[in-house]
Design an enzyme around this catalytic site. Structure first.
Site, short mmCIF file in Angstrom:
data_model
loop_
_atom_site.label_atom_id
_atom_site.label_comp_id
_atom_site.label_asym_id
_atom_site.label_seq_id
_atom_site.Cartn_x
_atom_site.Cartn_y
_atom_site.Cartn_z
N LYS A 195 0.84 -1.20 0.00
CA LYS A 195 0.00 0.00 0.00
C LYS A 195 0.88 1.25 0.00
O LYS A 195 0.69 2.16 -0.80
CB LYS A 195 -0.91 -0.03 1.23
CG LYS A 195 -1.80 1.16 1.36
CD LYS A 195 -2.72 1.02 2.57
CE LYS A 195 -3.40 2.35 2.84
NZ LYS A 195 -4.27 2.31 4.00
N GLU A 201 10.69 -4.54 4.23
CA GLU A 201 10.78 -5.96 3.86
C GLU A 201 10.42 -6.15 2.38
O GLU A 201 11.11 -6.82 1.63
CB GLU A 201 9.79 -6.80 4.71
CG GLU A 201 10.13 -6.88 6.18
CD GLU A 201 9.44 -5.82 7.02
OE1 GLU A 201 9.17 -4.71 6.49
OE2 GLU A 201 9.20 -6.09 8.21
N GLY A 253 -4.62 -1.84 5.10
CA GLY A 253 -3.83 -2.97 4.60
C GLY A 253 -4.46 -4.32 4.89
O GLY A 253 -4.57 -5.18 4.02
N ARG A 254 -4.91 -4.51 6.12
CA ARG A 254 -5.43 -5.83 6.51
C ARG A 254 -6.85 -6.08 6.00
O ARG A 254 -7.45 -7.12 6.28
CB ARG A 254 -5.34 -6.02 8.02
CG ARG A 254 -5.98 -4.91 8.83
CD ARG A 254 -5.57 -4.98 10.30
NE ARG A 254 -6.04 -3.85 11.09
CZ ARG A 254 -5.40 -2.69 11.20
NH1 ARG A 254 -4.28 -2.50 10.53
NH2 ARG A 254 -5.90 -1.72 11.95
N GLU A 339 -4.24 -6.63 15.06
CA GLU A 339 -3.77 -5.30 14.64
C GLU A 339 -4.92 -4.29 14.75
O GLU A 339 -4.70 -3.10 14.98
CB GLU A 339 -3.22 -5.35 13.21
CG GLU A 339 -2.19 -4.26 12.94
CD GLU A 339 -1.46 -4.42 11.60
OE1 GLU A 339 -2.10 -4.24 10.56
OE2 GLU A 339 -0.26 -4.71 11.60
N HIS A 370 -3.92 -33.09 17.66
CA HIS A 370 -2.74 -33.88 18.04
C HIS A 370 -1.59 -32.98 18.47
O HIS A 370 -0.45 -33.41 18.49
CB HIS A 370 -2.32 -34.77 16.87
CG HIS A 370 -3.41 -35.74 16.50
ND1 HIS A 370 -3.54 -36.97 17.09
CD2 HIS A 370 -4.47 -35.61 15.66
CE1 HIS A 370 -4.61 -37.58 16.61
NE2 HIS A 370 -5.19 -36.78 15.74
N LYS A 499 9.70 -0.73 14.13
CA LYS A 499 10.24 -0.40 12.80
C LYS A 499 11.32 0.67 12.93
O LYS A 499 12.40 0.58 12.35
CB LYS A 499 9.13 0.17 11.90
CG LYS A 499 8.15 -0.85 11.36
CD LYS A 499 7.21 -0.14 10.37
CE LYS A 499 5.99 -0.96 10.04
NZ LYS A 499 5.00 -0.23 9.27
O1 LIG Z 1 1.14 -2.73 2.30
P1 LIG Z 1 2.27 -2.10 3.07
O2 LIG Z 1 2.20 -0.61 3.03
O3 LIG Z 1 3.59 -2.61 2.57
O4 LIG Z 1 2.12 -2.51 4.57
C1 LIG Z 1 2.20 -3.84 4.98
C2 LIG Z 1 1.68 -4.03 6.36
O5 LIG Z 1 2.40 -3.26 7.29
C3 LIG Z 1 1.53 -2.76 8.29
O6 LIG Z 1 1.41 -1.41 8.10
C4 LIG Z 1 2.03 -3.04 9.68
O7 LIG Z 1 3.39 -3.01 9.78
C5 LIG Z 1 0.23 -3.49 8.06
O8 LIG Z 1 -0.85 -2.81 8.56
C6 LIG Z 1 0.25 -3.63 6.59
O9 LIG Z 1 -0.67 -4.60 6.18
#
Ligand SMILES: O=P(O)(O)OC[C@H]1O[C@](O)(CO)[C@@H](O)[C@@H]1O
Length: 533
Positions: A195, A201, A253-254, A339, A370, A499
């Site tokens: 987003k 990452e 995002g979620r 979250e 199990h 972060k």
């Molecule tokens: O889509 P982006 O901006 O890379 O964010 C990834 C994820 O990181 C977060 O902001 C949390 O670190 C989430 O809410 C989100 O889904």
């Protein structure tokens, strides 16, 4: 507002759930069927006055008003000044939805048609890589830009007839290295899903993928697509606008897999099945908006959650799908719920006077049986369980296995409810020939306290439509729980501090800066890692 619930919890916390079945038709009273779904909460100790108190909480928190505000595009995410309109992404062909006086649906529809056209071109081989038809798609994203599509792609395996999809999220180079192994860059499409298009990452993995592709493909940019609301950054990164699928800041995002973030799923199952997935969610939106609270699936699910967590103090809840293809659903719900509702202050900044949302965890049945069900049955803490199971599976030849699966699901909730008391356990062990002190000792180990609450969701079959219904039901459940708690379920400030510190730690780990100001533990760990390199 919470006094009534807390006095009911004191009064009823330990009462026998099983005995509640003696009065009237409890199953009929405490289950709701809607559009093929059956939600049974009769195996909880909720009944008349508890339900009334929970419904009163909805009134006191003005859940109806907040629901209207959300669907109307008001900026209910008020720490970020944003509307919350993931529901607009599945409102295809529906009524206008306004944000700041502007109908957002034409743009949603336009992007959706572009996604469909692109997915069809890839699936039918009109869009090609340097080596021909696209055989593999890698979605690089994390959190909401990964968990949703990754969960759905597994859930809808019987409908997958497009390129193979792979999901890379972890900054651990092992993740992308293992994924790239064996893939042909000339027939691979890389989707960078972020987003913000700044997540470290994702951007690091995307760079690694670009280098990998550049070894075999001249025009690497041609085999990259981007899913983002930051078109400036996607442009800077070199992804051509025709392969950028954007969305607005009113999609969290979620909650984003219903739109562009779902592109990998659309590539895998095709636009028709993806539409059915959205249609299921849209049907649940309608139910959530229209059904009276007492028969409203997401509201009831939320009220059960509130009763168990804020009422009775049970800190966790287990999500236990008896459906192997929902293997990633617990992880997906973990982000969605934790979250969203893992907040310590209410909208006005005041500290919560009750617990925030629970710890959500789980695994598919029967595997979990199990592994961790031992604790659920005999541990000292109560873990409310949310079972789910389909009436039929997708493998008619293996119907006998499905029957076994269902039997196991029902057996677990029955065992949790009934338990096994000492006299029964003693009789069983006595029948095996034990007596005296050894009989008493062995019997004690075989006692199940029972009276442990669970709910069960039964669905006809895990189709795209049904999956859409289930996920949307959970989304609205989170909304209702958050509204009752008076919190903002749509920001996530709790992820920021880590972060920031990680960014500062990188040069220290590299030896470019010292450990001054770090606590003793962190400094010690840094020294050990530096020394071991
Ligand atoms: O889509 P982006 O901006 O890379 O964010 C990834 C994820 O990181 C977060 O902001 C949390 O670190 C989430 O809410 C989100 O889904």
């Amino acid at each position: 507002m919470w006094e009534k619930l807390s006095s009911l919890a004191d009064a009823y916390g330990d009462r026998s759930i099983l005995s509640l079945f003696e009065a009237g038709d409890r199953f009929a009273d405490c289950s709701v069927s809607h559009d093929g779904l059956l939600f049974d909460y009769s195996k909880t100790n909720i009944c008349g006055d508890v339900k009334a108190a929970l419904l009163a909480l909805c009134e006191a928190a003005d859940v109806a008003g907040r629901r209207a505000a959300m669907f109307e595009g008001q900026k209910i995410n008020d720490t970020e000044g944003r509307a919350v309109l993931h529901t607009a992404l599945r409102n295809l062909g529906g009524a206008p939805v306004y944000v700041d006086g502007q109908d957002v649906m034409p743009e949603v529809e336009r992007t959706y048609r572009r996604m469909e056209a692109f997915a069809t071109d890839v699936r039918e081989g009109r869009f090609q890589g340097a080596g021909g038809k696209i055989t593999d798609v890698i979605n690089i994203g994390i959190g909401g830009s990964d968990l949703g599509p990754a969960m759905v792609e597994i859930a809808l395996k019987p409908y997958v007839d497009g390129p193979r999809c792979h999901f890379v999220s972890n900054v651990d180079g092992a993740h992308i290295a293992d994924t790239l192994k064996g893939l042909d860059p000339t027939t691979t499409l890389v989707i960078v899903a972020s987003k913000t298009f700044t997540t470290i990452e994702t951007m690091t993995n995307a760079e690694t993928a670009r280098k990998w592709m550049a070894e075999k493909v001249k025009n690497t940019g041609a085999q990259f697509a981007a899913l983002s609301s930051n078109t400036e950054k996607t442009g800077e990164w070199g992804i051509a606008p025709e392969r950028v699928f954007g969305f607005e800041d009113w999609v969290g995002g979620r909650y984003s897999m219903w739109g562009p973030i779902g592109l990998s799923v659309m590539l895998a199952v095709g636009p028709e099945d993806f539409r059915a997935f959205l249609a299921g969610a849209a049907a649940m939106d309608k139910h959530f908006r229209e059904a009276p609270f007492a028969e409203n699936l997401p509201v009831l699910l939320a009220l059960v959650g509130i009763w168990h967590n804020q009422g009775l103090g049970y800190a966790t809840r287990a999500v236990l799908p008896y459906e192997q293809r929902l293997a990633r659903l617990p992880a997906y719900l973990q982000q969605m719920e934790m979250e969203s509702n893992g907040k310590r202050v209410s909208m006005d900044g005041a500290e919560l006077t009750v617990n925030s949302g629970p710890v959500v965890w789980g695994e598919p049945g029967t595997n979990g049986q199990h592994a961790f069900y031992q604790l659920i049955h005999q541990g000292t803490r109560v873990v409310p369980c949310e079972f789910m199971v389909g009436v039929v599976g997708h493998e008619p030849d293996l119907a006998h296995q499905h029957d076994l699966l269902v039997a196991n699901c029902l057996a677990q909730s029955e065992a949790l409810l009934r338990g096994r008391d000492l006299s029964e356990a003693t009789a069983i062990m006595a029948a095996k020939g034990l007596e005296g002190a050894e009989l008493a000792r062995q019997a004690a180990h075989r006692v199940f306290p029972g009276n442990r609450p669970s709910t069960t969701l039964v669905y006809p079959k895990l189709t795209p439509f049904v999956l859409g219904q289930i996920v949307a039901m959970y989304e609205h459940r989170v909304f209702v729980e958050g509204a009752i708690l008076g919190i903002n379920s749509y920001d996530q400030w709790g992820v920021e501090l880590g972060k920031e510190l990680a960014l500062k730690l990188s040069p220290i780990l590299a030896g470019e800066e010292g450990t001054e100001g770090k606590d003793g533990s962190t400094a010690g760990l840094i020294a050990a890692i530096r020394a071991g390199k």
